[in-house]
Design a protein around this motif. Sequence first.
Motif, PDB file in Angstrom:
ATOM      1  N   GLU A  12       0.773  -1.501   0.296  1.00 17.14           N
ATOM      2  CA  GLU A  12       0.178  -0.166  -0.289  1.00 17.14           C
ATOM      3  C   GLU A  12       0.751   1.717  -0.126  1.00 17.14           C
ATOM      4  O   GLU A  12       0.349   2.310  -0.549  1.00 17.14           O
ATOM      5  CB  GLU A  12      -0.969   0.026   1.219  1.00 17.14           C
ATOM      6  CG  GLU A  12      -2.352  -0.196   0.708  1.00 17.14           C
ATOM      7  CD  GLU A  12      -3.399   0.302   2.083  1.00 17.14           C
ATOM      8  OE1 GLU A  12      -3.747  -0.629   2.866  1.00 17.14           O
ATOM      9  OE2 GLU A  12      -3.667   1.821   2.838  1.00 17.14           O
ATOM     10  N   PHE A  13       1.869   0.867   0.958  1.00 13.94           N
ATOM     11  CA  PHE A  13       3.055   2.325   1.299  1.00 13.94           C
ATOM     12  C   PHE A  13       3.248   2.837  -0.310  1.00 13.94           C
ATOM     13  O   PHE A  13       3.523   3.879  -1.289  1.00 13.94           O
ATOM     14  CB  PHE A  13       3.896   1.620   2.254  1.00 13.94           C
ATOM     15  CG  PHE A  13       5.048   3.407   2.173  1.00 13.94           C
ATOM     16  CD1 PHE A  13       6.138   3.001   1.575  1.00 13.94           C
ATOM     17  CD2 PHE A  13       4.860   4.542   2.255  1.00 13.94           C
ATOM     18  CE1 PHE A  13       6.792   4.099   1.618  1.00 13.94           C
ATOM     19  CE2 PHE A  13       5.404   5.545   2.873  1.00 13.94           C
ATOM     20  CZ  PHE A  13       6.817   5.573   2.319  1.00 13.94           C
ATOM     21  N   ARG A  46      -0.828  -6.097  12.103  1.00 15.73           N
ATOM     22  CA  ARG A  46      -1.422  -5.353  13.137  1.00 15.73           C
ATOM     23  C   ARG A  46      -0.244  -5.795  14.177  1.00 15.73           C
ATOM     24  O   ARG A  46      -0.064  -4.747  15.155  1.00 15.73           O
ATOM     25  CB  ARG A  46      -2.755  -5.760  14.010  1.00 15.73           C
ATOM     26  CG  ARG A  46      -3.876  -4.864  12.153  1.00 15.73           C
ATOM     27  CD  ARG A  46      -4.650  -4.817  12.801  1.00 15.73           C
ATOM     28  NE  ARG A  46      -5.880  -4.130  12.451  1.00 15.73           N
ATOM     29  CZ  ARG A  46      -6.577  -5.031  11.316  1.00 15.73           C
ATOM     30  NH1 ARG A  46      -7.539  -5.185  11.568  1.00 15.73           N
ATOM     31  NH2 ARG A  46      -7.417  -3.366  10.386  1.00 15.73           N
ATOM     32  N   ARG A  49       2.777  -3.764  14.115  1.00 15.87           N
ATOM     33  CA  ARG A  49       3.214  -2.629  13.761  1.00 15.87           C
ATOM     34  C   ARG A  49       3.024  -2.108  15.297  1.00 15.87           C
ATOM     35  O   ARG A  49       3.166  -0.876  15.902  1.00 15.87           O
ATOM     36  CB  ARG A  49       2.402  -2.077  13.031  1.00 15.87           C
ATOM     37  CG  ARG A  49       1.484  -2.041  13.196  1.00 15.87           C
ATOM     38  CD  ARG A  49      -0.077  -1.514  11.730  1.00 15.87           C
ATOM     39  NE  ARG A  49      -1.055  -1.781  12.719  1.00 15.87           N
ATOM     40  CZ  ARG A  49      -1.955  -1.619  11.316  1.00 15.87           C
ATOM     41  NH1 ARG A  49      -1.414  -1.875   9.936  1.00 15.87           N
ATOM     42  NH2 ARG A  49      -3.378  -2.087  11.418  1.00 15.87           N
TER      43      ARG A  49
END
Lengths: 96, 278
Positions: A12-13, A46, A49
């Motif tokens: 996505e980045f 998740r 991070r």
Amino acid sequence: MIVVGQGCELNEFLLSRLKEMGIDSVVVVSTEIVRQVPGQLIWNDRAARLDHLFRKHSGDAWMEEIKSHLKNYFLLRSSIGETRPSEGAETADKGV
Amino acid sequence: MAHSDLRLHKGRILAIRDLPTLPSVLDEVVTLVEDPTTSTEQIAKIISYDQVLSAKVLKMVNSPIYGFPGRIGSIHHALVLLGFNVIRGIVISTSVLEIMAHSMTRLWAHSVGCALAAGCIARRVGLKDPDEYSVAGLLHDLGKLVIALQLPDLQAAIDEKIAQNDTYPLLAEKAVLGFGHDRVNAWLANHWNLPPSLEEGLSHHHKPHLARTFPKFASVVHLADFIVHVMDGKPEGKDLVPYLEPKALEILGLTSQDLGLIIEDFSAKHSLVPSFSL
């Protein structure tokens, strides 16, 4: 024009960076497709991070406890995802 | 920060011309509501006269936030199901969220997420009128929008401080402006005559343990904000989770073990949000 080198993960980045550069479409040249179980990847991400998100609270016993609870929960959700067939796999088998 | 600077910034914040204006119908409706003989039909009729507003309100009440997707067909039905306080909150938030959706999409997404999470928390805790808590979640970062609109030059300084010091927006706001978006929320709530519960939910969402009159409102928004930061934060960016005030969990009768259940509820609803837009 090659904008991303071989071996880079199209995440996505990277997509948002390409969009900022004014690139509105890309062609991916690859001979390999790695199948991921979407739910597992999300929950794993998740869990991974949390250290980054909680970086201002290291050393705070209460926030370390909260982070630990959350990590355990995300990893548990990820492991549950491993034992269930993914929706994508089911629909692929049905030719949808 | 000189006192004169603080007053100047506050004055710029409250310059009425550029603030999001609330629909004029709202004043009329508030007057009607104060009359105990007013019926729901009368209130619905007044709101419905503004067709553009009505369409926006119906779109919002049929969104995943309020849990009645596609089932509410009229303002009267919305009033019966959700109550006046929620509809008033939605009327206010449609004015604000439209601006956010166009110019501050990330803030908009965070606000919608917080509305969802607040509703989930309120239901999980068994609070009365859980949709009112969703409204508070929706508006909790309203102050950030107003700062960006009213003080764009200082917003740039705030953004720079966040990037340079790897710090929270609230701390950067206080360093640059002398006050944070939570204080702006309080000024706006007062300016718009919002219900006291909503006012305290908005002004105390970073310090719920200091909320005097409606600590549950403030605690729900505080916890919702925390959960959305956990769920949406990106590993590459400057995202930080705020400090989770233990008193907030205590006020709500929750423990850290309950976070997983709330995240379950939130995840299920949040998956529906990408299809929702203003």
